[in-house]
Each structure stands twice: as C-alpha cells, then as structure tokens.
Scaffold this active site. Structure first.
Site, PDB file in Angstrom:
ATOM      1  N   TRP A  62       1.792 -25.849 -19.184  1.00 30.36           N
ATOM      2  CA  TRP A  62       2.920 -25.526 -18.309  1.00 30.36           C
ATOM      3  C   TRP A  62       3.022 -24.003 -18.139  1.00 30.36           C
ATOM      4  O   TRP A  62       3.104 -23.478 -17.027  1.00 30.36           O
ATOM      5  CB  TRP A  62       4.202 -26.103 -18.916  1.00 30.36           C
ATOM      6  CG  TRP A  62       5.378 -26.182 -17.993  1.00 30.36           C
ATOM      7  CD1 TRP A  62       5.421 -25.787 -16.684  1.00 30.36           C
ATOM      8  CD2 TRP A  62       6.659 -26.699 -18.310  1.00 30.36           C
ATOM      9  NE1 TRP A  62       6.670 -26.039 -16.164  1.00 30.36           N
ATOM     10  CE2 TRP A  62       7.444 -26.595 -17.143  1.00 30.36           C
ATOM     11  CE3 TRP A  62       7.234 -27.243 -19.467  1.00 30.36           C
ATOM     12  CZ2 TRP A  62       8.784 -27.011 -17.105  1.00 30.36           C
ATOM     13  CZ3 TRP A  62       8.545 -27.668 -19.429  1.00 30.36           C
ATOM     14  CH2 TRP A  62       9.315 -27.540 -18.261  1.00 30.36           C
ATOM     15  N   HIS A 112      -4.335 -21.290 -29.166  1.00 30.94           N
ATOM     16  CA  HIS A 112      -3.483 -22.011 -30.123  1.00 30.94           C
ATOM     17  C   HIS A 112      -3.616 -21.372 -31.517  1.00 30.94           C
ATOM     18  O   HIS A 112      -3.212 -21.987 -32.515  1.00 30.94           O
ATOM     19  CB  HIS A 112      -3.929 -23.472 -30.243  1.00 30.94           C
ATOM     20  CG  HIS A 112      -3.710 -24.312 -29.024  1.00 30.94           C
ATOM     21  ND1 HIS A 112      -2.510 -24.375 -28.367  1.00 30.94           N
ATOM     22  CD2 HIS A 112      -4.537 -25.157 -28.362  1.00 30.94           C
ATOM     23  CE1 HIS A 112      -2.614 -25.231 -27.345  1.00 30.94           C
ATOM     24  NE2 HIS A 112      -3.830 -25.703 -27.318  1.00 30.94           N
TER      25      HIS A 112
HETATM   26  S1  PPS Z   1      -2.184 -28.770 -25.161  1.00 31.88           S
HETATM   27  O1  PPS Z   1      -3.096 -29.931 -25.260  1.00 31.88           O
HETATM   28  O2  PPS Z   1      -1.869 -28.250 -26.491  1.00 31.88           O
HETATM   29  O3  PPS Z   1      -2.672 -27.731 -24.263  1.00 31.88           O
HETATM   30  O4  PPS Z   1      -0.839 -29.404 -24.570  1.00 31.88           O
HETATM   31  P1  PPS Z   1       0.403 -28.588 -23.995  1.00 31.88           P
HETATM   32  O5  PPS Z   1       0.112 -28.190 -22.615  1.00 31.88           O
HETATM   33  O6  PPS Z   1       0.834 -27.544 -24.955  1.00 31.88           O
HETATM   34  O7  PPS Z   1       1.544 -29.700 -24.006  1.00 31.88           O
HETATM   35  C1  PPS Z   1       1.435 -30.887 -23.266  1.00 31.88           C
HETATM   36  C2  PPS Z   1       2.836 -31.420 -23.105  1.00 31.88           C
HETATM   37  O8  PPS Z   1       3.527 -30.627 -22.108  1.00 31.88           O
HETATM   38  C3  PPS Z   1       3.962 -31.499 -21.071  1.00 31.88           C
HETATM   39  N1  PPS Z   1       3.986 -30.771 -19.801  1.00 31.88           N
HETATM   40  C4  PPS Z   1       5.106 -30.603 -19.077  1.00 31.88           C
HETATM   41  N2  PPS Z   1       6.372 -30.989 -19.305  1.00 31.88           N
HETATM   42  C5  PPS Z   1       7.291 -30.688 -18.351  1.00 31.88           C
HETATM   43  N3  PPS Z   1       7.003 -30.033 -17.204  1.00 31.88           N
HETATM   44  C6  PPS Z   1       5.739 -29.623 -16.950  1.00 31.88           C
HETATM   45  N4  PPS Z   1       5.477 -28.992 -15.811  1.00 31.88           N
HETATM   46  C7  PPS Z   1       4.729 -29.904 -17.908  1.00 31.88           C
HETATM   47  N5  PPS Z   1       3.392 -29.652 -17.998  1.00 31.88           N
HETATM   48  C8  PPS Z   1       2.960 -30.191 -19.149  1.00 31.88           C
HETATM   49  C9  PPS Z   1       2.959 -32.646 -21.115  1.00 31.88           C
HETATM   50  O9  PPS Z   1       3.433 -33.776 -20.408  1.00 31.88           O
HETATM   51  C10 PPS Z   1       2.863 -32.869 -22.602  1.00 31.88           C
HETATM   52  O10 PPS Z   1       4.057 -33.407 -23.160  1.00 31.88           O
HETATM   53  P2  PPS Z   1       4.314 -34.970 -23.395  1.00 31.88           P
HETATM   54  O11 PPS Z   1       5.575 -35.026 -24.205  1.00 31.88           O
HETATM   55  O12 PPS Z   1       3.151 -35.532 -24.113  1.00 31.88           O
HETATM   56  O13 PPS Z   1       4.508 -35.551 -22.021  1.00 31.88           O
END
Ligand code: PPS
Length: 309
Positions: A62, A112
């Site tokens: 995000w 990370h």
């Molecule tokens: S990673 O694999 O560590 O890079 O994952 P990361 O991007 O840190 O986290 C993934 C979670 O962020 C949610 N996500 C979002 N939520 C709300 N809005 C937006 N735009 C968005 N983009 C990514 C994604 O759905 C994962 O959370 P969960 O709870 O699994 O849905």
C-alpha cells in the site's frame, strides 16, 4: 509488462531456512547470507533515497503504491505498467538488488529488514525511512492466510499453532515485537516517519498529505486526488501491477487466495478466540514493556495518554 533478471515471478522458492544475526530467512534464490551481509555492511545508501520499511503484512505494498504515485505527481501510468517490485525493489533480496541499478534517483526502496541488520550507511545519511506499522493481531491474521499461498513461508498449520509461531517470532523476518521495538528506537529522528495501517484506513488523503510534508513534496489538489484514487484497496486489487497479480503460481498460489485479501482493520476478531486473545495480550504486554509509545491497538490506549508517533 517488464520482465528481467530481477523479476520475482520467475524465482523458484525454497523451504529451507537460515538465521542471519538472529533473524530467520528462507534459504535459496531469494535470500543469501552473503547478500544480507552486503546490504548491512557495504550497501551505499544515497541521501535522496526513500525507504519503505515494514514488518511483513503491515501495509508495505500500500505504502509502495502511495510513494510511487507521490513521486509521479499523481500520474498513475507507471503504476499500471511497471510491477511494484521493480518500482520499489526489496533491497535485501537477490532479485531486488539486481533491480536497484535500473532505478533513477530519488530511489524508492522497500524492505522488511529489522533495524539491527538494515544498511549501516543509512544511519549516517540524510535518506528517509517511512515505517508503517499495523495492529499485530491483524498482521498475524494476514500472515496466516498469506503463508498458505506464498511459498517462501512454511505451512502455517492451524491458527493456534501459528499464533505460537508468531509469538515466538520463529518466522521469516523474525519477531514482530523485535522489529517494532528496534525501529521505534528511531522515534524522534527527523529522517524516520512512523505511520500506521489504521491511520491510512481512517484518513488516506490526510495521511498522504503528511507523507508529502515529510518528503518535502508539494502536490496540488488534483494530484492528491489521484494518489488517493489509485491507492484504494479496490484500485490496487484491480491493478495487477500493484498487487503481485503477475507473480507466477509457482511462487504465489493464486488459486488458493489473493494477495489483496480483505484490506480491513479488525479481521482478528473473526479469528481469535477469547483465550487466544488473552494469551496474545499477555505476551504482548511482556514484550512491549517500557516502550515509551502507545498504539491505537493497545488495550489501555487513550487519545490523551498517547504520545504521538
Ligand atoms: S507484504 O507481503 O509483506 O508485502 O504484505 P503487505 O503489503 O505489507 O500487507 C498486505 C496487506 O495489506 C493489505 N492492503 C491494503 N489494505 C487496504 N488498502 C489497500 N490499498 C491495501 N493494499 C494492500 C492487503 O490486503 C493485506 O492485508 P489483508 O489483511 O491480508 O487483506
């Protein structure tokens, strides 16, 4: 879509692990001890670098999307044609290091890594870190589901087993508690900005404005609108370049679930039993003891009593 040597979609995962300075990594083509040593000790941070740092599942992708859009003044074209891992490579990975050479300054770099193995040269530079945190119970839930479909993680087993693994920190990138404690030591430093996933959820536009202020970027209203519009959960889910839609099934099993799973705060309530919650809070209190910061997910959090991040 661009494909090159740094394209993680062609990377073969491995399920053996090694530890680097107490932190667990997957052995094989993605992480090597040699690379981690290079990143920590020899990697040259540039003063205009911007680092998107998180514990996994805390909002990395995000924030990556938000930063890409801020640096294109709201123009979404590149976020629709270049996969996120090329726009802001994870510099601790073998593929990410290869992608760095193609970045033009200011470089957007994701990571990370916990602070104790982050590039040493950062700490004497003027480069900036944006550190995004998320309620650890939601991190755990997100990670639990992700570990089932992403082949760099061991099978998470049942939720109770995975809760123990998470609380012990025996997983890729180590303990959430150590990660957050380590980076929170940088609180007060003018080149580290802390923000939570929950703040992004509550007020995306206001959060983007704060991020722009920290980065010294001026965006007009139309550009701000475009950043927000193209960084919503739906916009990112619909954009395969923003959500690992092009990573191969060998690496991420798309048939079993989506990287963009739910994108909400509080999904932990659908997973934790009362006993698991109590257990989590006991460990949390112990591990976060004496940390001079209160988070919105802390049991005893109050607006008045919470020092600002
Ligand atoms: S990673 O694999 O560590 O890079 O994952 P990361 O991007 O840190 O986290 C993934 C979670 O962020 C949610 N996500 C979002 N939520 C709300 N809005 C937006 N735009 C968005 N983009 C990514 C994604 O759905 C994962 O959370 P969960 O709870 O699994 O849905």
């Amino acid at each position: 879509m661009q494909r090159d040597a740094g394209d993680v979609s062609s990377t073969k995962p491995s399920l053996e692990f090694f530890h680097y300075k107490g932190v667990k990594f997957t052995k094989g083509s993605i992480y090597t001890e040699e690379n981690l040593r290079f990143v920590e000790s020899e990697f040259q941070v540039q003063d205009d670098d911007v680092y998107n740092v998180t514990y996994p599942k805390s909002g990395t992708t995000w924030m990556l999307q938000i930063l890409s859009l801020i640096y294109s003044n709201g123009d979404p074209a590149r976020t629709r044609t270049v996969p996120n891992w090329l726009r802001s490579p994870w510099y601790e990975t073998t593929s990410g290091q290869k992608c760095l050479k193609d970045l033009t300054p200011p470089r957007l770099i994701s990571s990370h890594l916990p602070s104790h193995i982050f590039a040493k040269s950062f700490f004497t530079s003027k480069a900036k870190v944006i550190y995004t945190l998320r309620n650890p119970k939601d991190v755990l839930v997100s990670l639990y589901h992700f570990a089932k479909i992403m082949h760099v993680f061991e099978d998470p087993g049942n939720f109770d087993d995975f809760l123990d693994v998470f609380l012990r920190g025996d997983l890729l990138y180590g303990s959430w508690f150590d990660h957050v404690r380590g980076w929170m030591q940088m609180k007060g430093s003018s080149n580290v900005f802390f923000i939570t996933y929950e703040e992004l959820q509550q007020d995306l536009r206001g959060s983007v404005v704060r991020i722009c202020d920290f980065l010294g970027r001026q965006l007009d209203e139309a550009a701000l609108d475009s950043v927000v519009e193209n960084a919503t959960f739906k916009a990112m889910k619909d954009n395969k370049m923003a959500s690992f839609g092009y990573v191969s099934n060998e690496f991420l099993d798309h048939s079993k679930g989506s990287f963009m799973r739910k994108g909400i705060s509080g999904d932990w309530k659908n997973h934790f039993t009362i006993a698991q919650c109590d257990h989590f809070h006991r460990v949390y209190r112990e591990k976060m003891r004496n940390l001079p910061v209160k988070f919105s997910w802390d049991e005893d959090w109050t607006e008045e009593g919470a020092p600002a991040l």
